[in-house]
Design a protein around this motif. Structure first.
Motif, PDB file in Angstrom:
ATOM      1  N   ASP A  47       0.782  -1.191   0.010  1.00 14.58           N
ATOM      2  CA  ASP A  47       0.137  -0.080  -0.050  1.00 14.58           C
ATOM      3  C   ASP A  47       0.881   1.333  -0.040  1.00 14.58           C
ATOM      4  N   ASP A  48       0.226   2.334   0.025  1.00 18.00           N
ATOM      5  CA  ASP A  48       0.923   3.640  -0.033  1.00 18.00           C
ATOM      6  C   ASP A  48       1.727   4.137   1.195  1.00 18.00           C
ATOM      7  N   LEU A  49       1.519   3.202   2.389  1.00 25.13           N
ATOM      8  CA  LEU A  49       2.281   3.340   3.406  1.00 25.13           C
ATOM      9  C   LEU A  49       3.405   2.223   3.821  1.00 25.13           C
ATOM     10  N   GLU A  50       3.782   1.507   2.466  1.00 21.24           N
ATOM     11  CA  GLU A  50       4.907   0.643   2.437  1.00 21.24           C
ATOM     12  C   GLU A  50       4.572  -0.738   3.176  1.00 21.24           C
ATOM     13  N   ARG A  51       3.064  -0.790   3.581  1.00 21.18           N
ATOM     14  CA  ARG A  51       2.781  -1.941   4.273  1.00 21.18           C
ATOM     15  C   ARG A  51       2.614  -3.180   3.091  1.00 21.18           C
ATOM     16  N   THR A  52       2.692  -4.535   3.557  1.00 20.21           N
ATOM     17  CA  THR A  52       2.662  -5.402   2.626  1.00 20.21           C
ATOM     18  C   THR A  52       1.677  -6.547   3.204  1.00 20.21           C
ATOM     19  N   ILE A  53       0.811  -6.987   2.297  1.00 17.71           N
ATOM     20  CA  ILE A  53      -0.160  -8.265   2.522  1.00 17.71           C
ATOM     21  C   ILE A  53       0.211  -9.123   1.329  1.00 17.71           C
ATOM     22  N   GLN A  54       0.370 -10.508   1.685  1.00 21.35           N
ATOM     23  CA  GLN A  54       0.780 -11.392   0.887  1.00 21.35           C
ATOM     24  C   GLN A  54       0.065 -12.850   0.890  1.00 21.35           C
ATOM     25  N   PHE A  55      -0.511 -13.258  -0.181  1.00 21.17           N
ATOM     26  CA  PHE A  55      -1.019 -14.582  -0.074  1.00 21.17           C
ATOM     27  C   PHE A  55      -0.265 -15.998  -0.543  1.00 21.17           C
ATOM     28  N   LEU A  56       0.120 -16.763   0.079  1.00 21.71           N
ATOM     29  CA  LEU A  56       1.093 -17.915  -0.290  1.00 21.71           C
ATOM     30  C   LEU A  56       0.230 -19.167  -0.151  1.00 21.71           C
ATOM     31  N   PHE A  57       0.613 -19.818  -1.333  1.00 20.41           N
ATOM     32  CA  PHE A  57      -0.015 -21.195  -1.331  1.00 20.41           C
ATOM     33  C   PHE A  57       1.126 -21.998  -0.367  1.00 20.41           C
ATOM     34  N   GLU A  58       0.525 -22.634   0.624  1.00 17.76           N
ATOM     35  CA  GLU A  58       1.249 -23.447   1.644  1.00 17.76           C
ATOM     36  C   GLU A  58       1.475 -24.958   0.904  1.00 17.76           C
ATOM     37  N   MET A  59       0.364 -25.213   0.193  1.00 19.63           N
ATOM     38  CA  MET A  59       0.336 -26.669  -0.412  1.00 19.63           C
ATOM     39  C   MET A  59      -0.358 -26.249  -1.700  1.00 19.63           C
ATOM     40  N   GLY A  60      -0.118 -27.271  -2.550  1.00 18.44           N
ATOM     41  CA  GLY A  60      -0.759 -27.233  -3.962  1.00 18.44           C
ATOM     42  C   GLY A  60      -2.147 -27.784  -3.925  1.00 18.44           C
ATOM     43  N   ILE A  61      -2.990 -27.308  -4.866  1.00 16.73           N
ATOM     44  CA  ILE A  61      -4.304 -27.930  -5.066  1.00 16.73           C
ATOM     45  C   ILE A  61      -4.128 -29.347  -5.619  1.00 16.73           C
ATOM     46  N   PRO A  62      -4.796 -30.120  -5.004  1.00 19.24           N
ATOM     47  CA  PRO A  62      -4.711 -31.750  -5.081  1.00 19.24           C
ATOM     48  C   PRO A  62      -5.118 -31.975  -6.430  1.00 19.24           C
ATOM     49  N   ASP A  63      -4.753 -33.062  -7.281  1.00 19.91           N
ATOM     50  CA  ASP A  63      -5.108 -33.530  -8.686  1.00 19.91           C
ATOM     51  C   ASP A  63      -6.527 -33.582  -8.282  1.00 19.91           C
ATOM     52  N   ILE A  93      -9.004 -20.480  -0.481  1.00 12.08           N
ATOM     53  CA  ILE A  93      -8.738 -19.874  -1.486  1.00 12.08           C
ATOM     54  C   ILE A  93      -9.839 -18.860  -2.109  1.00 12.08           C
ATOM     55  N   GLY A  94     -11.098 -19.426  -1.898  1.00 17.52           N
ATOM     56  CA  GLY A  94     -12.159 -18.479  -2.261  1.00 17.52           C
ATOM     57  C   GLY A  94     -12.232 -17.157  -1.421  1.00 17.52           C
ATOM     58  N   ASP A  95     -11.615 -17.078  -0.454  1.00 22.35           N
ATOM     59  CA  ASP A  95     -11.554 -16.057   0.453  1.00 22.35           C
ATOM     60  C   ASP A  95     -10.713 -14.932   0.237  1.00 22.35           C
ATOM     61  N   VAL A  96      -9.750 -15.173  -0.894  1.00 24.96           N
ATOM     62  CA  VAL A  96      -8.619 -14.278  -0.999  1.00 24.96           C
ATOM     63  C   VAL A  96      -9.281 -13.144  -1.903  1.00 24.96           C
ATOM     64  N   GLN A  97     -10.226 -13.286  -2.679  1.00 28.65           N
ATOM     65  CA  GLN A  97     -10.618 -12.074  -3.393  1.00 28.65           C
ATOM     66  C   GLN A  97     -11.056 -11.155  -2.577  1.00 28.65           C
ATOM     67  N   GLN A  98     -12.044 -11.340  -1.677  1.00 24.98           N
ATOM     68  CA  GLN A  98     -12.897 -10.481  -0.665  1.00 24.98           C
ATOM     69  C   GLN A  98     -11.463  -9.931   0.088  1.00 24.98           C
ATOM     70  N   LEU A  99     -10.629 -10.553   0.377  1.00 25.70           N
ATOM     71  CA  LEU A  99      -9.517 -10.133   1.320  1.00 25.70           C
ATOM     72  C   LEU A  99      -8.563  -8.992   0.482  1.00 25.70           C
ATOM     73  N   ILE A 100      -8.448  -9.185  -0.804  1.00 27.44           N
ATOM     74  CA  ILE A 100      -7.819  -8.257  -1.609  1.00 27.44           C
ATOM     75  C   ILE A 100      -8.527  -7.023  -1.824  1.00 27.44           C
ATOM     76  N   GLU A 101     -10.152  -7.071  -1.796  1.00 25.70           N
ATOM     77  CA  GLU A 101     -10.773  -6.158  -1.853  1.00 25.70           C
ATOM     78  C   GLU A 101     -10.718  -5.219  -0.678  1.00 25.70           C
ATOM     79  N   LEU A 102     -10.620  -5.899   0.524  1.00 24.41           N
ATOM     80  CA  LEU A 102     -10.491  -5.418   1.884  1.00 24.41           C
ATOM     81  C   LEU A 102      -9.077  -4.551   1.896  1.00 24.41           C
ATOM     82  N   ALA A 103      -8.140  -5.255   1.341  1.00 23.00           N
ATOM     83  CA  ALA A 103      -6.637  -4.654   1.299  1.00 23.00           C
ATOM     84  C   ALA A 103      -6.861  -3.199   0.615  1.00 23.00           C
ATOM     85  N   PHE A 104      -7.521  -3.141  -0.701  1.00 15.23           N
ATOM     86  CA  PHE A 104      -7.832  -1.927  -1.411  1.00 15.23           C
ATOM     87  C   PHE A 104      -8.565  -0.750  -0.606  1.00 15.23           C
TER      88      PHE A 104
END
Length: 121
Positions: A47-63, A93-104
């Motif tokens: 963000d504009d205050l140099e704070r960071t949010i990141q989303f990391l896949f700790e595991m892969g999506i199973p086949d 995974i399905g919550d990330v889009q809303q969390l991105i919206e909250l970050a904005f």
């Protein structure tokens, strides 16, 4: 509002020191189209205050999983270098889009994202 985005998808992406300006629409598109559900892949916003949010896949999506939205395999993390650690929690995974919206809407302020756990590095 603009934020700077960085990501890695199996070695391809944009590093945090070269993060590029994105709006909410573009950030969502990068998350959904550029970052595959593979262990180690991530998407981050600064963000504009140099704070960071990141989303990391700790595991892969199973086949064989057709709808992975419910899988809680993404670490939402707020690095705090001055504290030698980060705040975070595992999210679906399905919550990330809303969390991105909250970050904005509120910036990458960890206090706006509910209960988090601090992990020292």
């Amino acid at each position: 509002m603009l934020m700077r985005a960085f990501w890695d998808d199996c070695g391809s992406g944009v590093t945090s020191d070269r993060a590029r300006n994105v709006d909410l629409r573009e950030a969502g598109k990068i998350w959904s189209d550029e970052v595959r559900g593979v262990q180690g892949n991530f998407f981050g916003l600064i963000d504009d205050l140099e704070r960071t949010i990141q989303f990391l896949f700790e595991m892969g999506i199973p086949d064989g999983v057709d709808d992975a939205r419910h899988l809680r395999i993404v670490l939402m993390e707020f690095p705090q270098p001055e504290l030698n650690g980060s705040y975070g929690r595992r999210v679906a995974i399905g919550d990330v889009q809303q969390l991105i919206e909250l970050a904005f809407a509120s910036g990458a302020d960890h206090r706006q994202f509910g209960e988090l756990t601090f992990t020292a590095w």
